[in-house]
Write a protein that holds these residues in place. Structure first.
Motif, PDB file in Angstrom:
ATOM      1  N   ASP A  13       1.020  -1.389  -0.036  1.00  0.00           N
ATOM      2  CA  ASP A  13       0.020   0.078   0.023  1.00  0.00           C
ATOM      3  C   ASP A  13       0.855   1.322  -0.006  1.00  0.00           C
ATOM      4  O   ASP A  13       0.609   2.257  -0.957  1.00  0.00           O
ATOM      5  N   ALA A  48       7.746  -1.719  -8.150  1.00  0.00           N
ATOM      6  CA  ALA A  48       7.144  -0.713  -7.464  1.00  0.00           C
ATOM      7  C   ALA A  48       8.042   0.263  -6.829  1.00  0.00           C
ATOM      8  O   ALA A  48       8.251   1.379  -6.909  1.00  0.00           O
ATOM      9  N   SER A  80       1.717   6.447  -6.815  1.00  0.00           N
ATOM     10  CA  SER A  80       0.747   7.246  -7.538  1.00  0.00           C
ATOM     11  C   SER A  80       0.922   8.745  -7.285  1.00  0.00           C
ATOM     12  O   SER A  80       0.620   9.569  -8.194  1.00  0.00           O
ATOM     13  N   LEU A  94       1.143   1.071 -13.114  1.00  0.00           N
ATOM     14  CA  LEU A  94       0.025   1.222 -12.153  1.00  0.00           C
ATOM     15  C   LEU A  94      -1.208   0.715 -12.732  1.00  0.00           C
ATOM     16  O   LEU A  94      -2.105   0.259 -11.898  1.00  0.00           O
ATOM     17  N   LYS A 107      -2.254  -4.540  -7.656  1.00  0.00           N
ATOM     18  CA  LYS A 107      -1.573  -4.431  -6.497  1.00  0.00           C
ATOM     19  C   LYS A 107      -1.853  -6.059  -5.852  1.00  0.00           C
ATOM     20  O   LYS A 107      -3.072  -6.691  -6.131  1.00  0.00           O
ATOM     21  N   HIS A 126       2.273   1.709  -3.539  1.00  0.00           N
ATOM     22  CA  HIS A 126       1.447   1.964  -4.387  1.00  0.00           C
ATOM     23  C   HIS A 126       1.208   3.601  -4.180  1.00  0.00           C
ATOM     24  O   HIS A 126       0.999   4.301  -5.227  1.00  0.00           O
ATOM     25  N   TRP A 130       6.072  -7.773  -7.907  1.00  0.00           N
ATOM     26  CA  TRP A 130       5.456  -6.346  -7.774  1.00  0.00           C
ATOM     27  C   TRP A 130       5.967  -5.332  -6.851  1.00  0.00           C
ATOM     28  O   TRP A 130       6.175  -4.162  -7.173  1.00  0.00           O
ATOM     29  N   THR A 131       6.458  -5.678  -5.638  1.00  0.00           N
ATOM     30  CA  THR A 131       7.066  -4.699  -4.575  1.00  0.00           C
ATOM     31  C   THR A 131       8.337  -4.217  -5.229  1.00  0.00           C
ATOM     32  O   THR A 131       8.648  -3.057  -4.931  1.00  0.00           O
TER      33      THR A 131
END
Length: 122
Positions: free
Chosen positions: A47, A102, A54, A80, A85, A50, A98-99
């Motif tokens: 979170d 990101a 963003s 994104l 997520k 992300h 993904w982590t």
């Protein structure tokens, strides 16, 4: 072409971008190792990464002529938009991948934001 705006110290101070915090988060996320990190450790970054990514994507980071910045923003927007997520049912390897992606994209946009705004980055 939009007129370039010189960012003032007051604008930087009022910005929601916390360079030190985001830098620490990306460092910690990139330090995770798949073979020793728990699912909870990996998911703990989802979170915040992300949100940070963003937030940086929403900043005006690039002049029309800054092709490197434009390319990174395009990558981040695509990430994104197309990479969901991770959730509690996402396989650990996918959440880990993904982590890392990101965190890497967030770090690159943070450097661009810092350079643009004359803020020292750790």
């Amino acid at each position: 072409m939009a007129e370039e705006h010189e960012t003032t110290r007051e604008e930087v101070d009022a910005s929601p971008i916390d360079v030190k915090l985001i830098s620490t988060i990306t460092d910690r996320a990139l330090a995770l190792r798949l073979n020793t990190s728990t699912r909870d450790e990996i998911m703990g970054f989802v979170d915040v990464l992300h949100g940070s990514l963003s937030l940086l994507v929403g900043e005006e980071l690039a002049a029309d002529s800054d092709m490197v910045a434009l390319a990174q923003i395009h990558k981040a927007k695509g990430f994104l938009k197309t990479r969901s997520k991770p959730t509690d049912v996402t396989p650990p390897f996918r959440a880990y991948a993904w982590t890392r992606e990101a965190a890497s994209l967030t770090r690159r946009l943070l450097w661009i934001w810092s350079e643009k705004n004359g803020v020292e980055h750790p």
